[in-house]
Write an enzyme that holds these catalytic residues in place. Structure first.
Site, mmCIF file in Angstrom:
data_model
loop_
_atom_site.group_PDB
_atom_site.id
_atom_site.type_symbol
_atom_site.label_atom_id
_atom_site.label_comp_id
_atom_site.label_asym_id
_atom_site.label_seq_id
_atom_site.Cartn_x
_atom_site.Cartn_y
_atom_site.Cartn_z
ATOM 1 N N ASN A 217 0.850 -1.203 0.000
ATOM 2 C CA ASN A 217 0.000 0.000 0.000
ATOM 3 C C ASN A 217 0.880 1.245 0.000
ATOM 4 O OD1 ASN A 217 0.581 0.788 2.841
ATOM 5 N ND2 ASN A 217 -0.376 -1.199 3.236
ATOM 6 N N ASP A 286 -4.235 -6.697 5.146
ATOM 7 C CA ASP A 286 -5.190 -7.612 5.781
ATOM 8 C C ASP A 286 -5.076 -9.025 5.208
ATOM 9 O OD1 ASP A 286 -6.429 -5.860 7.584
ATOM 10 O OD2 ASP A 286 -7.470 -4.888 5.910
ATOM 11 N N LYS A 296 9.641 -16.516 -10.683
ATOM 12 C CA LYS A 296 8.862 -15.455 -11.336
ATOM 13 C C LYS A 296 7.751 -16.113 -12.151
ATOM 14 C CE LYS A 296 9.152 -11.685 -14.576
ATOM 15 N NZ LYS A 296 9.888 -11.106 -15.675
ATOM 16 N N PHE A 330 -4.610 3.059 14.776
ATOM 17 C CA PHE A 330 -4.975 4.043 13.762
ATOM 18 C C PHE A 330 -6.124 3.457 12.954
ATOM 19 C CE2 PHE A 330 -2.123 7.717 12.987
ATOM 20 C CZ PHE A 330 -1.312 7.578 14.102
ATOM 21 N N LYS A 344 -13.687 0.083 15.646
ATOM 22 C CA LYS A 344 -12.347 -0.516 15.839
ATOM 23 C C LYS A 344 -11.871 -0.296 17.274
ATOM 24 C CE LYS A 344 -10.950 -0.363 11.015
ATOM 25 N NZ LYS A 344 -10.352 0.365 9.925
ATOM 26 N N LYS A 348 -11.199 -3.801 19.132
ATOM 27 C CA LYS A 348 -9.782 -4.152 19.352
ATOM 28 C C LYS A 348 -9.318 -3.774 20.763
ATOM 29 C CE LYS A 348 -8.836 -3.809 14.394
ATOM 30 N NZ LYS A 348 -7.805 -3.868 13.370
HETATM 31 O O1 PMT Z 1 2.831 6.070 6.540
HETATM 32 P P1 PMT Z 1 2.224 7.374 6.077
HETATM 33 O O2 PMT Z 1 2.414 7.613 4.594
HETATM 34 O O3 PMT Z 1 2.683 8.536 6.924
HETATM 35 O O4 PMT Z 1 0.643 7.281 6.263
HETATM 36 C C1 PMT Z 1 0.077 7.216 7.525
HETATM 37 C C2 PMT Z 1 -1.082 6.176 7.591
HETATM 38 C C3 PMT Z 1 -2.208 6.601 6.661
HETATM 39 C C4 PMT Z 1 -0.557 4.793 7.184
HETATM 40 C C5 PMT Z 1 -1.540 6.157 9.098
HETATM 41 O O5 PMT Z 1 -1.991 7.444 9.446
HETATM 42 C C6 PMT Z 1 -2.653 5.138 9.304
HETATM 43 O O6 PMT Z 1 -3.827 5.400 9.138
HETATM 44 N N1 PMT Z 1 -2.262 3.894 9.696
HETATM 45 C C7 PMT Z 1 -3.165 2.738 9.846
HETATM 46 C C8 PMT Z 1 -3.437 2.144 8.502
HETATM 47 C C9 PMT Z 1 -4.348 0.913 8.594
HETATM 48 O O7 PMT Z 1 -3.892 -0.185 8.372
HETATM 49 O O8 PMT Z 1 -5.554 1.176 9.018
HETATM 50 P P2 PMT Z 1 -6.739 0.054 9.207
HETATM 51 O O9 PMT Z 1 -7.945 0.860 9.504
HETATM 52 O O10 PMT Z 1 -6.752 -0.860 8.033
HETATM 53 O O11 PMT Z 1 -6.263 -0.762 10.479
HETATM 54 C C10 PMT Z 1 -6.645 -0.392 11.792
HETATM 55 C C11 PMT Z 1 -5.541 -0.664 12.773
HETATM 56 O O12 PMT Z 1 -5.298 -2.079 12.828
HETATM 57 C C12 PMT Z 1 -4.210 -0.005 12.445
HETATM 58 O O13 PMT Z 1 -3.630 0.471 13.654
HETATM 59 C C13 PMT Z 1 -3.369 -1.154 11.880
HETATM 60 O O14 PMT Z 1 -1.975 -0.993 12.182
HETATM 61 C C14 PMT Z 1 -3.951 -2.365 12.611
HETATM 62 N N2 PMT Z 1 -3.875 -3.640 11.864
HETATM 63 C C15 PMT Z 1 -4.571 -3.796 10.701
HETATM 64 C C16 PMT Z 1 -4.543 -5.026 10.063
HETATM 65 C C17 PMT Z 1 -3.789 -6.090 10.630
HETATM 66 N N3 PMT Z 1 -3.724 -7.268 10.031
HETATM 67 N N4 PMT Z 1 -3.104 -5.887 11.770
HETATM 68 C C18 PMT Z 1 -3.139 -4.697 12.397
HETATM 69 O O15 PMT Z 1 -2.501 -4.512 13.453
#
Ligand code: PMT
Length: 419
Positions: A217, A286, A296, A330, A344, A348
């Site tokens: 991403n 995810d 490849k 986040f 969330k 969580k």
């Molecule tokens: O890195 P930058 O370019 O500065 O951008 C910042 C950002 C947009 C990446 C940051 O601000 C942000 O939003 N990070 C979380 C991105 C994300 O994965 O969001 P989510 O809503 O999909 O996940 C929610 C939370 O679960 C996040 O804290 C993530 O780290 C966590 N997660 C998600 C999936 C997974 N399998 N394990 C996790 O721990």
């Protein structure tokens, strides 16, 4: 008027960003502070001292050997009188001189004579910024507790694209304001995160498809790195777990580099027990490809990928959370931001969630700014558009003001071995 009665010494070195320093003078004065300006010879090639003199309403120092200037101001007096010194723009040359104690002009001499906190806002071409010599010199300044206001990325004056553009004047003034805010509340003096271990995750993950392709991403790691850096400045013992990014590993921060979500999961689980604060800014994939091809994959008309779910690292941390851990997630959302982020927060078992709308051009992925909502059990706070460094400071201010963090801190102090 957050800089009321604060005396700033502004050192201006010679780069095209000099013109932006005029806005810094204006910003400091609007915030109630006063500014004395010192210019290098090269800076005067870009902007005339008279312009700084007019805006600051103070004499501008340019030459150590001018009888008239020295009699009016005096480089030692200027430094002694300052509540803080700011060097903006700071060229690679001036950073090298500051790092090695070379004092061959007014600015560098005033710097060596200055015992107040010093802030440095670098500005240069991106190859210069990436050069190990510059990064080593910066590391020396960080080791000596100078505050680096990181440059942003974008198109540079030289026509190329990359990191090296001086932070915006408004952002620099905000950094000074935040610093003096903390001084006023007595927090900075005692480094409020002393004895606290913080784990931060940053950047994207990469999920292999085959030997040359992967799913990922747009996360640049900037938000997470800014958080790790801010925690370190506040005295925390920081561990950063980072997916692949173009950023240089932060100075003085233990950094574990990982690629996939599974690697991030293992690194986080191995290091989370010891952490009192965990901040998950990483954008974790995810899904992963069930069986990546070690070769490849040959081209064909169609390709079908079988994806399986990755472990949710944050949810696992939430399930295992102890009463002595503060867990921050986040939420990257594109619609119904508050609603999904609140879900969330609950699902969580988080203490705080930072939500950003990733469809906004100046927020979320791969930009220097962010616009976030801080959501916890007490409600939500909508922050304006700010640089990621300032957002990081606001998130930490919020965490430190909570009852839960205060109680974690109290337990930590109670259990600390007496001297
Ligand atoms: O890195 P930058 O370019 O500065 O951008 C910042 C950002 C947009 C990446 C940051 O601000 C942000 O939003 N990070 C979380 C991105 C994300 O994965 O969001 P989510 O809503 O999909 O996940 C929610 C939370 O679960 C996040 O804290 C993530 O780290 C966590 N997660 C998600 C999936 C997974 N399998 N394990 C996790 O721990």
């Amino acid at each position: 008027m957050k800089l009321k009665n604060r005396k700033m010494l502004l050192g201006v070195s010679g780069g095209i960003a000099c013109y932006k320093s005029l806005e810094i003078v204006r910003g400091i004065r609007e915030a109630g502070g006063s500014v004395s300006v010192v210019m290098t010879r090269s800076a005067m090639e870009f902007v005339k001292p008279l312009v700084f003199q007019t805006l600051s309403e103070n004499p501008v120092a340019t030459s150590l050997f001018s009888l008239e200037e020295e009699s009016k101001i005096g480089h030692i007096k200027l430094s002694e009188n300052a509540d803080a010194m700011l060097v903006a723009p700071a060229t690679a040359n001036i950073i090298a001189k500051m790092a090695h104690g070379i004092a061959d002009d007014y600015l560098t001499t005033a710097y060596l004579a200055c015992s107040a906190p010093v802030f440095v806002a670098p500005a240069m071409n991106h190859h210069m910024w990436d050069h190990p010599a510059l990064q080593d010199n910066l590391a020396l300044l960080v080791k000596r507790n100078l505050h680096i206001i990181h440059p942003g990325s974008g198109y540079l004056a030289c026509g190329s694209y990359g990191t090296g553009r001086m932070a915006e004047p408004g952002e620099i003034v905000t950094v000074l304001e935040d610093y003096f805010d903390r001084i006023t509340t007595g927090e900075q003096a005692e480094k409020p995160l002393n004895n606290i271990r913080v784990l931060v995750t940053a950047g994207p993950t990469r999920e292999r498809i085959d030997a040359v392709r992967f799913l990922s991403n747009d996360s640049s790691g900037k938000m997470g790195y800014a958080l790790a850096e801010k925690c370190r400045q506040l005295g925390a013992d920081v561990i950063l777990i980072s997916g692949p990014t173009a950023l240089s590993p932060p100075v003085d921060i233990e950094t574990i580099q990982v690629k996939s979500a599974l690697e991030m999961y293992s690194a986080v689980m191995a290091n989370s027990e010891q952490a009192q604060v965990i901040i998950k800014a990483a954008a974790v994939s995810d899904f992963r490809v069930e069986t990546p091809n070690p070769q490849k994959t040959k081209k064909s008309e169609r390709m079908t990928l079988e994806l399986v779910k990755n472990p949710d690292i944050l949810k696992t941390l939430g399930d295992r959370k102890t009463s002595n851990q503060f867990l921050v997630g986040f939420a990257a959302e594109s619609q119904n931001v508050l609603y999904y982020a609140e879900q969330k927060l609950k699902e969580k078992n988080l203490d705080l969630i930072v939500a950003n709308n990733i469809l906004q051009k100046d927020a979320g992925f791969d930009v220097d700014t962010n616009r976030v909502l801080l959501i916890d059990g007490d409600g939500s706070i909508d922050l304006p558009l700010l640089s990621k460094e300032v957002v990081a400071g606001r998130i930490l201010d919020h965490i430190m003001a909570t009852d839960k963090f205060r109680s974690i801190m109290a337990t930590k102090l109670k259990n600390a071995p007496s001297a």
